[in-house]
Write an enzyme that holds these catalytic residues in place. Structure first.
Site, PDB file in Angstrom:
ATOM      1  N   GLU A  55       6.135  -1.111   3.402  1.00 28.54           N
ATOM      2  CA  GLU A  55       4.967  -1.840   3.516  1.00 28.54           C
ATOM      3  C   GLU A  55       3.667  -1.364   2.704  1.00 28.54           C
ATOM      4  O   GLU A  55       3.581  -0.380   2.332  1.00 28.54           O
ATOM      5  CB  GLU A  55       4.758  -1.989   5.110  1.00 28.54           C
ATOM      6  CG  GLU A  55       5.286  -3.388   5.874  1.00 28.54           C
ATOM      7  CD  GLU A  55       4.212  -4.383   5.532  1.00 28.54           C
ATOM      8  OE1 GLU A  55       3.255  -4.287   4.767  1.00 28.54           O
ATOM      9  OE2 GLU A  55       4.180  -5.411   6.353  1.00 28.54           O
ATOM     10  N   GLU A  63       8.798   1.516  15.078  1.00 27.41           N
ATOM     11  CA  GLU A  63       7.863   1.450  14.137  1.00 27.41           C
ATOM     12  C   GLU A  63       6.667   2.076  14.789  1.00 27.41           C
ATOM     13  O   GLU A  63       5.281   2.176  14.398  1.00 27.41           O
ATOM     14  CB  GLU A  63       7.396  -0.023  13.689  1.00 27.41           C
ATOM     15  CG  GLU A  63       8.145  -0.833  12.758  1.00 27.41           C
ATOM     16  CD  GLU A  63       7.580  -1.946  12.074  1.00 27.41           C
ATOM     17  OE1 GLU A  63       6.447  -2.066  12.096  1.00 27.41           O
ATOM     18  OE2 GLU A  63       8.539  -2.941  11.939  1.00 27.41           O
ATOM     19  N   ASN A 107      -1.393 -10.882  11.172  1.00 26.63           N
ATOM     20  CA  ASN A 107      -0.562 -10.179  10.173  1.00 26.63           C
ATOM     21  C   ASN A 107      -1.636  -9.914   9.001  1.00 26.63           C
ATOM     22  O   ASN A 107      -2.407  -9.575   8.804  1.00 26.63           O
ATOM     23  CB  ASN A 107       0.705 -10.557  10.125  1.00 26.63           C
ATOM     24  CG  ASN A 107       1.668  -9.681   9.625  1.00 26.63           C
ATOM     25  OD1 ASN A 107       1.407  -8.910   8.948  1.00 26.63           O
ATOM     26  ND2 ASN A 107       2.929  -9.854  10.060  1.00 26.63           N
ATOM     27  N   ASP A 130       4.279 -12.831   5.815  1.00 23.86           N
ATOM     28  CA  ASP A 130       4.008 -11.480   6.291  1.00 23.86           C
ATOM     29  C   ASP A 130       2.743 -11.086   5.234  1.00 23.86           C
ATOM     30  O   ASP A 130       1.670 -11.536   5.546  1.00 23.86           O
ATOM     31  CB  ASP A 130       5.247 -10.264   6.041  1.00 23.86           C
ATOM     32  CG  ASP A 130       4.898  -9.197   6.695  1.00 23.86           C
ATOM     33  OD1 ASP A 130       3.874  -8.762   7.133  1.00 23.86           O
ATOM     34  OD2 ASP A 130       6.278  -8.427   7.145  1.00 23.86           O
ATOM     35  N   ASN A 161      -2.750  -3.509  11.494  1.00 21.72           N
ATOM     36  CA  ASN A 161      -1.615  -3.884  10.707  1.00 21.72           C
ATOM     37  C   ASN A 161      -2.042  -4.056   9.574  1.00 21.72           C
ATOM     38  O   ASN A 161      -1.336  -3.154   8.228  1.00 21.72           O
ATOM     39  CB  ASN A 161      -1.025  -5.294  11.217  1.00 21.72           C
ATOM     40  CG  ASN A 161       0.276  -5.760  10.610  1.00 21.72           C
ATOM     41  OD1 ASN A 161       0.056  -6.264   9.415  1.00 21.72           O
ATOM     42  ND2 ASN A 161       1.353  -5.345  11.346  1.00 21.72           N
TER      43      ASN A 161
END
Length: 363
Positions: free
Chosen positions: A71, A183, A216, A267, A159
């Site tokens: 990510e 996570e 997000n 995402d 995030n």
């Protein structure tokens, strides 16, 4: 040194350990093989207007693998490297363009998720569990805490993050990092809502959006007059909302720009200089309402096939689908990088993929 059986075995063991470490860190050899045909059929044009962004002789490459959930990519042109998070392994990784090697940039990274480069070339990160804060890594390596509380209560799980041209930092604060043990660390939220925050240079933190369920990814339009934010849940599908950005940093004019439908997963995403949105895409894990017969068992299967969804979807500024870059793994996030800012880096489950395009990231 005299070579004997002991030295030979020791040397072989060291070489094997080095190879395993390189593979675990995402360097050297991979099972992925780039397509040998030009143009790469992985780049599917959904609207003729996208053709100008495809480079005929460019193909999707796998540049790193061995992660558990990749990510938060951020590119640093000064050093020619990409930093990205490997969240379950609790580390930030570094891919060096010159050597093609991937190494651990920071272990025990407090389950860092989103990363960005600020206008001074420093790393800003969302530590989305344990510490639940936003930090900046100074040029000397010192870590400065930028935000960890709002109204006296701990943040949820920062995030994704973006830095505006006026040096304000904007980040989303859903619950993912404290929902379970995969996570991060499971904990109870202290904030009543899942917000989008704006942090000014003097340290003032403001909740600019409070009515989105688990925001997000986020990004600005090239002129910074629009802020785009992914809503993970609650609309009922994953969506990207567009907000007008006022001169004082407040937001207005909320409009749904993109709806991922009932099987797509939005995402992280980035915007190019022309205002197109390059979005991480894949299956959202939703199940069919009824089971089907598979090998003598009644199985609830996914809505849509991941192999048909995984990759990157590109949308026009008006939300029109332009292209799908197919990948063998679901893409969680992406960024533009490379010396010319035209190499698309895509963090995708276990791996990082790259593709040169005739487009440049908005900065």
């Amino acid at each position: 040194m005299t070579m004997n059986r002991r030295n030979l075995l020791a040397g072989a063991g060291a070489a094997a350990a080095s190879t395993l470490l390189a593979r675990a860190a995402g360097a050297q050899s991979f099972p992925f093989v780039p397509n040998q045909r030009y143009p790469d059929p992985a780049v599917q044009i959904l609207d003729p207007s996208f053709a100008k962004y495809r480079i005929y002789s460019s193909t999707v490459e796998q540049v790193a693998t061995g992660m558990r959930w990749a990510e938060g990519p951020a590119y640093f042109p000064e050093g020619g490297y990409l930093l990205f998070s490997d969240i379950p392994n609790n580390r930030i990784m570094k891919f060096d363009e010159k050597t093609g090697q991937t190494s651990v940039f920071r272990a025990n990274a407090n389950y860092a998720n989103g990363n960005a480069r600020d206008r001074q070339g420093r790393l800003v990160s969302c530590e989305h569990s344990v510490t639940r804060r936003v930090t900046r890594t100074e040029k000397d390596g010192k870590i400065t805490v930028l935000a960890d509380k709002f109204d006296g209560k701990r943040l949820n799980a920062p995030n994704d993050i973006v830095v505006k041209s006026d040096d304000t930092i904007w980040f989303t604060d859903p619950l993912f990092g404290i929902n379970g043990e995969w996570e991060g660390k499971k904990e109870k939220p202290e904030q009543a809502t899942t917000n989008v925050y704006r942090l000014t240079k003097d340290g003032k933190l403001t909740a600019v959006i409070t009515d989105i369920v688990n925001p997000n990814g986020l990004a600005f339009s090239p002129d910074e007059k629009k802020l785009y934010v992914v809503e993970w849940k609650g609309t009922p599908n994953r969506s990207i909302w567009s907000f007008d950005v006022n001169a004082d940093g407040t937001l207005g004019g909320k409009t749904k720009l993109i709806d991922a439908a009932d099987q797509g997963a939005l995402d992280g995403f980035r915007v190019d200089r022309d205002g197109n949105l390059w979005c991480g895409w894949g299956s959202n894990g939703a199940l069919q309402p009824e089971p089907t017969e598979v090998g003598g068992r009644r199985v609830f299967q996914l809505k849509g096939k991941p192999e048909d969804l995984d990759g990157v979807m590109v949308f026009s500024p008006a939300g029109k689908p332009l292209a799908h870059i197919r990948l063998p793994e679901r893409c969680a996030n992406l960024t533009f990088g490379g010396p010319k800012n035209n190499r698309l880096y895509m963090t995708s489950c276990h791996s990082v993929y790259a593709l040169y395009v005739e487009s440049h990231g908005a900065v």
